[in-house]
Design an enzyme around this catalytic site. Structure first.
Site, PDB file in Angstrom:
ATOM      1  N   CYS A 164       0.807  -1.223   0.000  1.00 53.44           N
ATOM      2  CA  CYS A 164       0.000   0.000   0.000  1.00 53.44           C
ATOM      3  C   CYS A 164       0.840   1.273   0.000  1.00 53.44           C
ATOM      4  CB  CYS A 164      -0.950   0.000   1.198  1.00 53.44           C
ATOM      5  SG  CYS A 164      -2.124  -1.367   1.202  1.00 53.44           S
ATOM      6  N   ASN A 224     -10.098  -0.021   0.013  1.00 57.02           N
ATOM      7  CA  ASN A 224      -8.630  -0.008   0.022  1.00 57.02           C
ATOM      8  C   ASN A 224      -8.129  -0.550  -1.315  1.00 57.02           C
ATOM      9  OD1 ASN A 224      -5.903  -0.422   0.402  1.00 57.02           O
ATOM     10  ND2 ASN A 224      -6.108  -1.385   2.410  1.00 57.02           N
ATOM     11  N   HIS A 258      -3.388   7.153   3.087  1.00 62.68           N
ATOM     12  CA  HIS A 258      -3.779   5.906   2.432  1.00 62.68           C
ATOM     13  C   HIS A 258      -5.208   5.570   2.834  1.00 62.68           C
ATOM     14  CE1 HIS A 258      -4.054   1.860   1.104  1.00 62.68           C
ATOM     15  NE2 HIS A 258      -3.894   1.318   2.294  1.00 62.68           N
TER      16      HIS A 258
END
Length: 318
Positions: free
Chosen positions: A113, A275, A245
């Site tokens: 990520c 996500n 994020h």
């Protein structure tokens, strides 16, 4: 002084949308449970025939069109991804081929990520040190739906598929990338897959210790912001927009609370996109620019954390 400047942004979302109610037909969960714990309402899912490189190419074309440059002017392509089309060649070279980009060198970055933060940092360094790079194309692209266990409700509800891209150029002036910081700790094994090419001969599925991920994410994202502020002699009130994020609204809210930063100045797209790993930040950045939230001259801080653990930040003047 010359700085790496984000000339344009682009994004791509697969057409298929999977709602929480639809996920409730797959695993034992419900819309309220998912919303309360994650803030996620829906996620985009790639079609069976779509590859990560396809998502990346669509986002890239979007960014290139906005930049009003020729593909042949691009000298560098970096793709941040955990879900490449193949083990080899790199997703970046496949993207290069599909774009018919003849004058670039290309490679992948894998930092989960945090991948886009890592990729931008590398591009920032390369574009300053290589005279042949007029423009760099940096992409975060993921098809996370292919590596989640659709019988594990603790993880399958969290992820989506997408791609985001930026065109970076070197330019004199006050705008541009001001600083970056990267960190990793290979001893913190709380988010991984249960397989890999050399161990199980397949990609495996995502495993996650949610409680530990939350704790480390809040601590390390907060520390990353504080490090950035200290290195640049800034205060938190100097930041116009924070783009974290997009993993989980609870993580975002906890970080913002620790920093005493107004939630109104945080870009949040997790409800719409879930996500999307390395695509998360460029997707949110493009959204914020298209919605006229981020304006010229704004001080923007990008922060991310991912498996590894990996984490870091990019501070830029837009």
């Amino acid at each position: 002084m010359s700085k790496s400047f984000i000339l344009s942004t682009g994004s791509y979302l697969p057409k298929k949308i999977l709602s929480n109610n639809e996920i409730a037909l797959i695993v034992e969960t419900n819309d309220e449970w998912i919303r309360q714990r994650t803030g996620i309402v829906q996620r985009h899912i790639a079609d069976e025939g779509e590859l990560t490189s396809d998502l990346a190419v669509n986002a890239a074309k979007n960014a290139i069109e906005k930049a009003k440059i020729s593909i042949d002017e691009i000298g560098l392509i970096i793709v941040a991804t955990t879900t490449p089309d193949k083990t080899l060649p790199s997703c970046a070279t496949i993207v290069q081929s599909k774009l018919k980009c003849k004058n670039a060198f290309s490679f992948d970055v894998q930092a989960a990520c945090s991948g886009f933060i890592y990729a931008v940092t590398v591009a920032d360094s390369l574009i300053k040190s290589h005279n042949r790079i007029k423009y760099a194309l940096v992409i975060g692209a993921e098809i996370m739906s292919r590596i989640v266990d659709w019988e594990d409700r603790s993880t399958c509800v969290l992820f989506g598929d997408s791609a985001g891209a930026v065109i970076i150029k070197s330019e004199m002036g006050s705008s541009g990338i001001i600083s970056t910081n990267l960190h990793s700790d290979g001893n913190v094994d709380i988010l991984c897959t249960n397989g890999g090419v050399s161990s199980t001969r397949d990609s495996g599925k995502i495993l996650m210790n949610g409680r530990e991920v939350f704790k480390h994410a809040v601590d390390k994202l907060t520390a990353s912001v504080e490090e950035t502020l200290k290195c640049n002699n800034l205060k938190i009130i100097d930041i116009d927009w924070l783009i974290p994020h997009q993993a989980n609204i609870r993580i975002i809210e906890a970080v913002v609370k620790k920093l005493d930063f107004p939630i109104e100045k945080v870009i949040n797209t997790v409800d719409k996109h879930a996500n999307t790993s390395a695509a998360s930040i460029p997707l949110a950045l493009d959204y914020a620019i298209q919605e006229s939230k981020i304006k010229s001259g704004n001080l923007v801080l990008l922060i991310s954390i991912g498996a590894g653990l990996t984490w870091g930040s990019v501070l830029l003047r837009y």
